[in-house]
Design a protein around this motif. Structure first.
Motif, short mmCIF file in Angstrom:
data_model
loop_
_atom_site.label_atom_id
_atom_site.label_comp_id
_atom_site.label_asym_id
_atom_site.label_seq_id
_atom_site.Cartn_x
_atom_site.Cartn_y
_atom_site.Cartn_z
N ARG A 93 -0.13 -1.80 11.87
CA ARG A 93 -0.22 -2.83 10.84
C ARG A 93 -1.67 -2.92 10.43
NH1 ARG A 93 4.51 -4.63 8.62
NH2 ARG A 93 5.94 -3.61 10.01
N CYS A 104 4.12 0.46 7.43
CA CYS A 104 4.72 1.53 6.66
C CYS A 104 5.72 2.27 7.53
CB CYS A 104 3.63 2.49 6.17
SG CYS A 104 4.24 3.85 5.17
N PHE A 156 -1.33 3.52 3.41
CA PHE A 156 -2.18 2.32 3.43
C PHE A 156 -3.43 2.49 4.28
CE2 PHE A 156 0.23 1.47 7.28
CZ PHE A 156 -0.63 0.74 8.09
N ARG A 216 2.13 -6.47 -4.00
CA ARG A 216 1.64 -5.69 -2.86
C ARG A 216 2.62 -4.55 -2.54
NH1 ARG A 216 -2.03 -6.04 0.82
NH2 ARG A 216 -2.68 -8.07 0.03
N ILE A 217 3.91 -4.85 -2.52
CA ILE A 217 4.90 -3.80 -2.24
C ILE A 217 4.76 -2.68 -3.26
CG2 ILE A 217 7.35 -3.22 -2.11
CD1 ILE A 217 7.87 -6.14 -1.26
N ARG A 254 -5.49 -5.83 -1.84
CA ARG A 254 -4.74 -5.33 -3.00
C ARG A 254 -4.93 -6.32 -4.15
NH1 ARG A 254 -2.25 -0.21 -2.14
NH2 ARG A 254 -1.35 -0.18 -0.06
N TYR A 302 7.70 -10.56 7.52
CA TYR A 302 7.26 -11.19 6.27
C TYR A 302 8.14 -12.41 5.99
CZ TYR A 302 5.29 -6.49 5.91
OH TYR A 302 4.63 -5.31 6.15
N HIS A 331 1.66 -0.57 -2.64
CA HIS A 331 1.83 0.23 -1.42
C HIS A 331 2.72 1.44 -1.71
CE1 HIS A 331 2.44 0.65 3.04
NE2 HIS A 331 3.52 1.28 2.59
N TRP A 371 -1.20 -8.29 5.32
CA TRP A 371 -0.79 -7.35 6.35
C TRP A 371 0.26 -6.40 5.80
CZ3 TRP A 371 -3.30 -6.59 10.73
CH2 TRP A 371 -4.17 -7.60 11.16
N GLU A 372 0.07 -5.12 6.08
CA GLU A 372 1.01 -4.09 5.66
C GLU A 372 1.36 -3.20 6.83
OE1 GLU A 372 -0.22 -1.82 2.23
OE2 GLU A 372 -0.97 -3.61 1.21
#
Length: 177
Positions: free
Chosen positions: A106, A99, A151, A137-138, A111, A69, A141, A96-97
């Protein structure tokens, strides 16, 4: 209570977390210390208590630029106890997330662009914060972890392995972390 990083398939990740009722409990401070240490060693930008084996409503939001990021804003880790979303913008944005509990995946997830949240500090003081973009977003999540979701349950529009994400999206060699 054990504090190993829990992975998808662990039942604690599907449970609704319990609210914190005693802010002076030494176990709460110990949990926060473990979470901060885990976040630092894992290079994460957020963490929820269920991910370290505690079914309590505690999350960390810690945006910062990383290889994954690079455009993320810098902020000190914020401990949020019993967080409650108050408002979320109807505008949805894709991002893109990954965890820590879902290794090597990913996902491109929609969101709300902005959120307003009420939470308690570790000392029991009620606070409000409004975020947009990456910190929002964080929060969303990590809040999902408190309601027993990861996610993947947000139906990502695209899923990639970590190596594919690094190569296709970031243009980095697959070995970069």
């Amino acid at each position: 209570m054990t504090f190993s990083l829990r992975q998808i398939g662990d039942p604690i990740l599907t449970q609704v977390a319990e609210p914190v009722t005693e802010f002076r409990d030494p176990g709460l401070q110990h949990l926060i210390e473990i979470m901060l240490s885990t976040l630092k060693t894992s290079s994460g930008v957020g963490l929820a208590a269920p991910q370290v084996g505690s079914s309590l409503q505690v999350i960390l939001v810690a945006s910062r630029p990383t290889l994954r990021y690079p455009e993320a804003p810098q902020m000190e880790p914020l401990v949020m106890i019993n967080p409650r979303p108050l408002a979320a913008s109807p505008e949805q944005v894709l991002g893109w997330e990954g965890c820590l509990s879902v290794p090597d995946q990913r996902g491109l997830v929609a969101r709300s662009r902005e959120v307003e949240v009420e939470y308690y500090t570790p000392q029991g003081s009620r606070q409000r914060v409004a975020w947009q973009d990456f910190p929002a977003r964080i929060f969303q999540h990590e809040y999902d972890h408190l309601i027993g979701q990861v996610f993947l349950q947000r139906h990502p529009q695209q899923l990639l392995s970590e190596a594919e994400y690094q190569a296709q999206i970031l243009g980095q060699p697959a070995t970069a972390a």
